[in-house]
Write a protein that holds these residues in place. Structure first.
Motif, PDB file in Angstrom:
ATOM      1  N   GLU A   1     -10.849  23.998  59.324  1.00 44.35           N
ATOM      2  CA  GLU A   1     -10.914  23.656  57.910  1.00 44.35           C
ATOM      3  C   GLU A   1     -11.437  24.808  57.053  1.00 44.35           C
ATOM      4  O   GLU A   1     -11.011  24.976  55.905  1.00 44.35           O
ATOM      5  N   SER A   2     -12.352  25.619  57.606  1.00 45.46           N
ATOM      6  CA  SER A   2     -12.983  26.653  56.779  1.00 45.46           C
ATOM      7  C   SER A   2     -12.549  28.075  57.123  1.00 45.46           C
ATOM      8  O   SER A   2     -12.356  28.907  56.234  1.00 45.46           O
ATOM      9  N   ASP A   3     -12.368  28.364  58.414  1.00 47.25           N
ATOM     10  CA  ASP A   3     -12.119  29.744  58.833  1.00 47.25           C
ATOM     11  C   ASP A   3     -10.661  30.045  59.163  1.00 47.25           C
ATOM     12  O   ASP A   3     -10.218  31.190  59.002  1.00 47.25           O
ATOM     13  N   PHE A   4      -9.935  29.061  59.646  1.00 47.24           N
ATOM     14  CA  PHE A   4      -8.557  29.291  60.092  1.00 47.24           C
ATOM     15  C   PHE A   4      -7.603  28.271  59.461  1.00 47.24           C
ATOM     16  O   PHE A   4      -6.961  27.474  60.155  1.00 47.24           O
ATOM     17  N   PRO A   5      -7.483  28.286  58.132  1.00 46.14           N
ATOM     18  CA  PRO A   5      -6.635  27.299  57.464  1.00 46.14           C
ATOM     19  C   PRO A   5      -5.164  27.418  57.836  1.00 46.14           C
ATOM     20  O   PRO A   5      -4.418  26.441  57.732  1.00 46.14           O
ATOM     21  N   ASN A   6      -4.725  28.596  58.274  1.00 43.73           N
ATOM     22  CA  ASN A   6      -3.311  28.734  58.652  1.00 43.73           C
ATOM     23  C   ASN A   6      -2.998  27.930  59.915  1.00 43.73           C
ATOM     24  O   ASN A   6      -1.862  27.482  60.109  1.00 43.73           O
ATOM     25  N   LEU A   7      -3.998  27.711  60.771  1.00 46.10           N
ATOM     26  CA  LEU A   7      -3.778  26.884  61.963  1.00 46.10           C
ATOM     27  C   LEU A   7      -3.634  25.410  61.565  1.00 46.10           C
ATOM     28  O   LEU A   7      -2.806  24.684  62.123  1.00 46.10           O
ATOM     29  N   ARG A   8      -4.420  24.996  60.599  1.00 45.51           N
ATOM     30  CA  ARG A   8      -4.304  23.619  60.111  1.00 45.51           C
ATOM     31  C   ARG A   8      -2.942  23.411  59.446  1.00 45.51           C
ATOM     32  O   ARG A   8      -2.278  22.395  59.677  1.00 45.51           O
ATOM     33  N   ALA A   9      -2.521  24.373  58.629  1.00 40.46           N
ATOM     34  CA  ALA A   9      -1.215  24.271  57.971  1.00 40.46           C
ATOM     35  C   ALA A   9      -0.087  24.277  59.007  1.00 40.46           C
ATOM     36  O   ALA A   9       0.931  23.594  58.839  1.00 40.46           O
ATOM     37  N   TYR A  10      -0.273  25.030  60.067  1.00 39.54           N
ATOM     38  CA  TYR A  10       0.714  25.087  61.160  1.00 39.54           C
ATOM     39  C   TYR A  10       0.892  23.712  61.801  1.00 39.54           C
ATOM     40  O   TYR A  10       2.017  23.261  62.021  1.00 39.54           O
ATOM     41  N   VAL A  11      -0.212  23.040  62.087  1.00 42.43           N
ATOM     42  CA  VAL A  11      -0.139  21.704  62.696  1.00 42.43           C
ATOM     43  C   VAL A  11       0.630  20.747  61.799  1.00 42.43           C
ATOM     44  O   VAL A  11       1.507  20.006  62.253  1.00 42.43           O
ATOM     45  N   LEU A  12       0.334  20.759  60.522  1.00 42.29           N
ATOM     46  CA  LEU A  12       1.019  19.870  59.583  1.00 42.29           C
ATOM     47  C   LEU A  12       2.508  20.205  59.507  1.00 42.29           C
ATOM     48  O   LEU A  12       3.349  19.307  59.405  1.00 42.29           O
ATOM     49  N   ARG A  13       2.825  21.477  59.569  1.00 39.24           N
ATOM     50  CA  ARG A  13       4.220  21.918  59.494  1.00 39.24           C
ATOM     51  C   ARG A  13       5.011  21.440  60.720  1.00 39.24           C
ATOM     52  O   ARG A  13       6.120  20.904  60.590  1.00 39.24           O
ATOM     53  N   VAL A  14       4.451  21.631  61.904  1.00 40.08           N
ATOM     54  CA  VAL A  14       5.128  21.191  63.129  1.00 40.08           C
ATOM     55  C   VAL A  14       5.215  19.669  63.174  1.00 40.08           C
ATOM     56  O   VAL A  14       6.241  19.101  63.575  1.00 40.08           O
ATOM     57  N   ARG A  15       4.158  19.009  62.744  1.00 37.48           N
ATOM     58  CA  ARG A  15       4.165  17.541  62.732  1.00 37.48           C
ATOM     59  C   ARG A  15       5.261  17.005  61.823  1.00 37.48           C
ATOM     60  O   ARG A  15       6.013  16.097  62.207  1.00 37.48           O
ATOM     61  N   ASP A  16       5.360  17.548  60.633  1.00 33.22           N
ATOM     62  CA  ASP A  16       6.374  17.069  59.690  1.00 33.22           C
ATOM     63  C   ASP A  16       7.793  17.333  60.190  1.00 33.22           C
ATOM     64  O   ASP A  16       8.708  16.552  59.924  1.00 33.22           O
ATOM     65  N   LYS A  17       7.973  18.435  60.931  1.00 31.85           N
ATOM     66  CA  LYS A  17       9.299  18.809  61.415  1.00 31.85           C
ATOM     67  C   LYS A  17       9.738  17.954  62.598  1.00 31.85           C
ATOM     68  O   LYS A  17      10.880  17.462  62.628  1.00 31.85           O
ATOM     69  N   PHE A  18       8.847  17.756  63.575  1.00 31.96           N
ATOM     70  CA  PHE A  18       9.259  17.118  64.822  1.00 31.96           C
ATOM     71  C   PHE A  18       8.672  15.725  65.039  1.00 31.96           C
ATOM     72  O   PHE A  18       9.067  15.035  65.978  1.00 31.96           O
ATOM     73  N   TRP A  19       7.751  15.324  64.181  1.00 32.76           N
ATOM     74  CA  TRP A  19       7.163  13.992  64.294  1.00 32.76           C
ATOM     75  C   TRP A  19       7.255  13.242  62.955  1.00 32.76           C
ATOM     76  O   TRP A  19       6.226  12.836  62.403  1.00 32.76           O
ATOM     77  N   PRO A  20       8.459  13.041  62.426  1.00 36.63           N
ATOM     78  CA  PRO A  20       8.574  12.301  61.165  1.00 36.63           C
ATOM     79  C   PRO A  20       8.091  10.850  61.309  1.00 36.63           C
ATOM     80  O   PRO A  20       7.761  10.212  60.313  1.00 36.63           O
ATOM     81  N   ASP A  21       8.055  10.361  62.556  1.00 35.42           N
ATOM     82  CA  ASP A  21       7.598   8.998  62.833  1.00 35.42           C
ATOM     83  C   ASP A  21       6.161   8.982  63.341  1.00 35.42           C
ATOM     84  O   ASP A  21       5.753   8.062  64.047  1.00 35.42           O
ATOM     85  N   TRP A  22       5.392  10.002  63.015  1.00 36.82           N
ATOM     86  CA  TRP A  22       4.009  10.153  63.501  1.00 36.82           C
ATOM     87  C   TRP A  22       3.217   8.865  63.332  1.00 36.82           C
ATOM     88  O   TRP A  22       2.594   8.366  64.274  1.00 36.82           O
ATOM     89  N   ASN A  23       3.203   8.299  62.131  1.00 38.68           N
ATOM     90  CA  ASN A  23       2.395   7.095  61.872  1.00 38.68           C
ATOM     91  C   ASN A  23       2.853   5.911  62.695  1.00 38.68           C
ATOM     92  O   ASN A  23       2.043   5.089  63.120  1.00 38.68           O
ATOM     93  N   ALA A  24       4.156   5.827  62.950  1.00 41.09           N
ATOM     94  CA  ALA A  24       4.681   4.737  63.765  1.00 41.09           C
ATOM     95  C   ALA A  24       4.296   4.883  65.221  1.00 41.09           C
ATOM     96  O   ALA A  24       4.313   3.896  65.983  1.00 41.09           O
ATOM     97  N   CYS A  25       3.945   6.098  65.640  1.00 43.94           N
ATOM     98  CA  CYS A  25       3.577   6.371  67.037  1.00 43.94           C
ATOM     99  C   CYS A  25       2.081   6.236  67.289  1.00 43.94           C
ATOM    100  O   CYS A  25       1.602   6.615  68.364  1.00 43.94           O
ATOM    101  N   LEU A  26       1.336   5.753  66.321  1.00 39.42           N
ATOM    102  CA  LEU A  26      -0.096   5.541  66.495  1.00 39.42           C
ATOM    103  C   LEU A  26      -0.361   4.125  66.980  1.00 39.42           C
ATOM    104  O   LEU A  26       0.507   3.244  66.893  1.00 39.42           O
TER     105      LEU A  26
END
Length: 297
Positions: free
Chosen positions: A265-290
């Motif tokens: 959250e504070s030192d490596f924001p590009n890693l956080r943005a990366y996770v969101l990017r991959v999630r949106d691309k390959f896990w569009p049903d993320w919430n349904a998989c919880l």
């Protein structure tokens, strides 16, 4: 005076008396154990029939149940399922038998054959279905990808495990998934085994500060190499992204209060943005998989 022969005779008499008194119980115990074994065998055969119904060339992915904030609290399960989505290999999920022949999760059944270990599975599937996501990389780039995968799986993951099981005592893990009451009672023994494993591996011999320093170095190297790229190796996703995503998701979604979450959250924001990017691309049903499923925001 004591006569050995006489003592032996009375011992034999005593054993016969004990056997007469307990043989019904012993026989009943043998029958019960045999019945349980037969029932377990029958259940497994029934499961195999269901797995076979998935169809030819359809992967049956055996894994632990879904998590409350992340589709799985095992980075290796999430790694493999993300790979199946990246390569668009057809698969079905099975929760009934999460651990395979190696006592690990995930494992798969494909056309009646069982395969274990996420990386071995990916290598096998890549060859069988001609899905080499790294074919466009140079030899040097493939070496870098290999080095990062090993850094995360063989080093950072142990630093993270130290936080999850030693510092946090598994609280985030238990709260993040449906754990049966009986298993919660055995959780303390499980934590003890994890501590022994971390000690033998070496991470458990360091202080908390030292472990966090090791983890920070790994994340810093990953962040520096990722830079502003969409994926670790460039503009296209490759197999190593499955590992990176699977592990970083544990930090982002399954480690509330951890030092590594604060680092993202504070030192490596590009890693956080990366996770969101991959999630949106390959896990569009993320919430349904919880578990339980969440509404789409």
């Amino acid at each position: 005076m004591y006569f050995p022969a006489e003592g032996a005779r009375w011992s034999a008499v005593g054993l016969r008396w004990v056997w007469r008194r307990s043989r019904r119980v012993a026989v009943a115990a043998v029958v019960v154990v045999a019945a349980v074994k037969v029932h377990q065998y029958w259940q497994r055969q029934q499961r195999r029939k269901r797995w076979a119904e998935a169809g030819k060339d359809v992967v049956v992915l055996h894994m632990f149940s879904r998590g409350a904030a992340c589709p799985n609290l095992s980075p290796f399960v999430l790694k493999l399922e993300t790979y199946l989505r990246m390569t668009e290999i057809k698969y079905e999920v099975d929760y009934e038998e999460p651990q395979g022949s190696k006592g690990k999760s995930p494992w798969i059944t494909l056309n009646g054959e069982d395969l274990a270990d996420s990386q071995f599975i990916m290598d096998h599937l890549g060859t069988k279905f001609a899905k080499d996501l790294s074919a466009h990389l140079s030899g040097e780039e493939k070496a870098v990808a290999h080095a990062f995968r090993n850094t995360l799986e063989s080093n950072f993951l142990f630093a993270y495990a130290y936080w999850r099981y030693v510092e946090d005592k598994g609280r985030a893990l238990v709260s993040g998934m449906q754990v049966p009451i009986m298993l919660r009672f055995a959780f303390r023994a499980f934590l003890g085994n994890i501590k022994k494993m971390l000690w033998m591996q070496g991470m458990g011999r360091h202080t908390r500060t030292e472990v966090q320093h090791i983890g920070r170095q790994d994340l810093a190297a990953l962040s520096a190499y990722l830079g502003e790229k969409d994926y670790l190796m460039g503009e296209k996703p490759t197999e190593v992204d499955c590992t990176v995503f699977g592990i970083l998701c544990q930090v982002m979604y399954c480690s509330h209060g951890s030092p590594y979450l604060r680092m993202l959250e504070s030192d490596f924001p590009n890693l956080r943005a990366y996770v969101l990017r991959v999630r949106d691309k390959f896990w569009p049903d993320w919430n349904a998989c919880l578990d339980p499923p969440q509404p789409v925001p």
